[in-house]
Write a protein that holds these residues in place. Structure first.
Motif, PDB file in Angstrom:
ATOM      1  N   CYS A  30      -8.821  -3.805  10.822  1.00  0.00           N
ATOM      2  CA  CYS A  30      -9.361  -3.223   9.581  1.00  0.00           C
ATOM      3  C   CYS A  30     -10.094  -1.924   9.889  1.00  0.00           C
ATOM      4  N   CYS A  31     -10.923  -1.927  10.926  1.00  0.00           N
ATOM      5  CA  CYS A  31     -11.675  -0.714  11.298  1.00  0.00           C
ATOM      6  C   CYS A  31     -10.753   0.395  11.771  1.00  0.00           C
ATOM      7  N   ILE A  32      -9.789   0.046  12.624  1.00  0.00           N
ATOM      8  CA  ILE A  32      -8.840   1.053  13.110  1.00  0.00           C
ATOM      9  C   ILE A  32      -8.067   1.655  11.947  1.00  0.00           C
ATOM     10  N   THR A  33      -7.607   0.809  11.037  1.00  0.00           N
ATOM     11  CA  THR A  33      -6.833   1.286   9.894  1.00  0.00           C
ATOM     12  C   THR A  33      -7.683   2.155   8.977  1.00  0.00           C
ATOM     13  N   CYS A  34      -8.937   1.800   8.813  1.00  0.00           N
ATOM     14  CA  CYS A  34      -9.839   2.575   7.967  1.00  0.00           C
ATOM     15  C   CYS A  34     -10.046   3.979   8.524  1.00  0.00           C
ATOM     16  N   TRP A  35     -10.260   4.083   9.821  1.00  0.00           N
ATOM     17  CA  TRP A  35     -10.557   5.381  10.438  1.00  0.00           C
ATOM     18  C   TRP A  35      -9.317   6.156  10.843  1.00  0.00           C
ATOM     19  N   CYS A  36      -8.259   5.446  11.201  1.00  0.00           N
ATOM     20  CA  CYS A  36      -7.051   6.135  11.671  1.00  0.00           C
ATOM     21  C   CYS A  36      -5.809   5.327  11.290  1.00  0.00           C
ATOM     22  N   PRO A  37      -5.420   5.382  10.010  1.00  0.00           N
ATOM     23  CA  PRO A  37      -4.293   4.559   9.556  1.00  0.00           C
ATOM     24  C   PRO A  37      -2.978   4.880  10.258  1.00  0.00           C
ATOM     25  N   CYS A  38      -2.886   6.074  10.844  1.00  0.00           N
ATOM     26  CA  CYS A  38      -1.653   6.447  11.532  1.00  0.00           C
ATOM     27  C   CYS A  38      -1.361   5.517  12.715  1.00  0.00           C
ATOM     28  N   ILE A  39      -2.409   4.958  13.328  1.00  0.00           N
ATOM     29  CA  ILE A  39      -2.208   4.041  14.455  1.00  0.00           C
ATOM     30  C   ILE A  39      -1.579   2.737  13.967  1.00  0.00           C
ATOM     31  N   THR A  40      -2.172   2.150  12.944  1.00  0.00           N
ATOM     32  CA  THR A  40      -1.630   0.899  12.400  1.00  0.00           C
ATOM     33  C   THR A  40      -0.221   1.117  11.875  1.00  0.00           C
ATOM     34  N   PHE A  41      -0.016   2.223  11.148  1.00  0.00           N
ATOM     35  CA  PHE A  41       1.315   2.493  10.632  1.00  0.00           C
ATOM     36  C   PHE A  41       2.316   2.642  11.772  1.00  0.00           C
ATOM     37  N   GLY A  42       1.946   3.371  12.816  1.00  0.00           N
ATOM     38  CA  GLY A  42       2.846   3.565  13.955  1.00  0.00           C
ATOM     39  C   GLY A  42       3.231   2.250  14.611  1.00  0.00           C
ATOM     40  N   GLN A  43       2.262   1.355  14.773  1.00  0.00           N
ATOM     41  CA  GLN A  43       2.542   0.052  15.376  1.00  0.00           C
ATOM     42  C   GLN A  43       3.500  -0.754  14.506  1.00  0.00           C
ATOM     43  N   VAL A  44       3.264  -0.745  13.208  1.00  0.00           N
ATOM     44  CA  VAL A  44       4.135  -1.476  12.276  1.00  0.00           C
ATOM     45  C   VAL A  44       5.545  -0.878  12.293  1.00  0.00           C
ATOM     46  N   ALA A  45       5.638   0.439  12.207  1.00  0.00           N
ATOM     47  CA  ALA A  45       6.944   1.104  12.154  1.00  0.00           C
ATOM     48  C   ALA A  45       7.768   0.836  13.410  1.00  0.00           C
ATOM     49  N   GLU A  46       7.123   0.839  14.579  1.00  0.00           N
ATOM     50  CA  GLU A  46       7.864   0.596  15.822  1.00  0.00           C
ATOM     51  C   GLU A  46       8.486  -0.794  15.834  1.00  0.00           C
ATOM     52  N   ILE A  47       7.742  -1.795  15.383  1.00  0.00           N
ATOM     53  CA  ILE A  47       8.275  -3.169  15.356  1.00  0.00           C
ATOM     54  C   ILE A  47       9.349  -3.306  14.280  1.00  0.00           C
ATOM     55  N   VAL A  48       9.088  -2.771  13.097  1.00  0.00           N
ATOM     56  CA  VAL A  48      10.059  -2.878  12.006  1.00  0.00           C
ATOM     57  C   VAL A  48      11.369  -2.161  12.365  1.00  0.00           C
ATOM     58  N   ASP A  49      11.257  -1.022  13.046  1.00  0.00           N
ATOM     59  CA  ASP A  49      12.456  -0.276  13.467  1.00  0.00           C
ATOM     60  C   ASP A  49      13.049  -0.800  14.770  1.00  0.00           C
ATOM     61  N   GLN A  50      12.515  -1.885  15.278  1.00  0.00           N
ATOM     62  CA  GLN A  50      12.998  -2.532  16.498  1.00  0.00           C
ATOM     63  C   GLN A  50      13.097  -1.551  17.660  1.00  0.00           C
ATOM     64  N   GLY A  51      12.078  -0.709  17.776  1.00  0.00           N
ATOM     65  CA  GLY A  51      11.975   0.204  18.903  1.00  0.00           C
ATOM     66  C   GLY A  51      12.705   1.519  18.766  1.00  0.00           C
ATOM     67  N   SER A  52      13.482   1.706  17.710  1.00  0.00           N
ATOM     68  CA  SER A  52      14.206   2.978  17.563  1.00  0.00           C
ATOM     69  C   SER A  52      13.264   4.119  17.182  1.00  0.00           C
ATOM     70  N   THR A  53      12.105   3.796  16.662  1.00  0.00           N
ATOM     71  CA  THR A  53      11.038   4.760  16.392  1.00  0.00           C
ATOM     72  C   THR A  53       9.833   4.315  17.200  1.00  0.00           C
ATOM     73  N   THR A  54       9.220   5.230  17.933  1.00  0.00           N
ATOM     74  CA  THR A  54       8.045   4.847  18.711  1.00  0.00           C
ATOM     75  C   THR A  54       6.799   4.897  17.834  1.00  0.00           C
ATOM     76  N   CYS A  55       5.777   4.203  18.288  1.00  0.00           N
ATOM     77  CA  CYS A  55       4.494   4.194  17.589  1.00  0.00           C
ATOM     78  C   CYS A  55       3.963   5.614  17.437  1.00  0.00           C
ATOM     79  N   GLY A  56       4.017   6.384  18.514  1.00  0.00           N
ATOM     80  CA  GLY A  56       3.514   7.756  18.495  1.00  0.00           C
ATOM     81  C   GLY A  56       4.269   8.654  17.535  1.00  0.00           C
ATOM     82  N   THR A  57       5.577   8.539  17.513  1.00  0.00           N
ATOM     83  CA  THR A  57       6.396   9.364  16.626  1.00  0.00           C
ATOM     84  C   THR A  57       6.122   9.025  15.164  1.00  0.00           C
TER      85      THR A  57
END
Length: 151
Positions: A30-57
């Protein structure tokens, strides 16, 4: 094998494992998402895309869209729909967009919790989870020592 079968826990079809407003059940995220939602989004996107998109990208693109349009939710609501389709969770595109537009932080943390509750270690990313799954149940011996200097 599909990822949902590798990591999935039994869940009633069509339901999220946690409520939309259960943000505070995981204070760290919750704190990470509040201050830097790009991190949480990146983590979610990498798993949902099954690694074809990296967290950083994914996180960088989310940040860029947020800076240019002020609405990173334009990008993140797409992933909510993609995730719902992968796990047969009920809902619709309109609802996804409304949730992300009006409460981006709750939407992102719900997606993060869903993947975590399905067995993913979000800090490991897709490759780390795949490796973990491969090693699961395999007795690991002592590490192999490679002597000498190598290039």
């Amino acid at each position: 094998m599909e990822a949902q079968h590798l990591h999935g826990k039994p869940r009633a079809e069509g339901e999220w494992s946690t409520g939309f407003c259960d943000c505070f059940s995981d204070c760290g995220n919750c704190c990470i998402t509040c201050w830097c939602p790009c991190i949480t989004f990146g983590q979610v996107a990498e798993i949902v895309d099954q690694g074809s998109t990296t967290c950083g990208t994914a996180g960088a693109l989310y940040t860029l869209i947020s800076c240019i349009t002020g609405c990173g939710c334009l990008y993140s609501c797409f992933y909510r729909g993609k995730m719902r389709a992968q796990y047969n969770i009920g809902g619709n595109d309109c609802g996804d967009c409304l949730k992300h537009f009006f409460c981006e932080l709750c939407a992102l943390t719900q997606q993060y919790r869903e993947l975590k509750n399905r067995g993913y270690d979000m800090k490991l990313g897709w490759a780390g989870n795949a490796q973990l799954q491969q090693n699961q149940g395999v007795a690991m011996g002592a590490p192999v020592f490679q002597g000498g200097m190598t290039r």
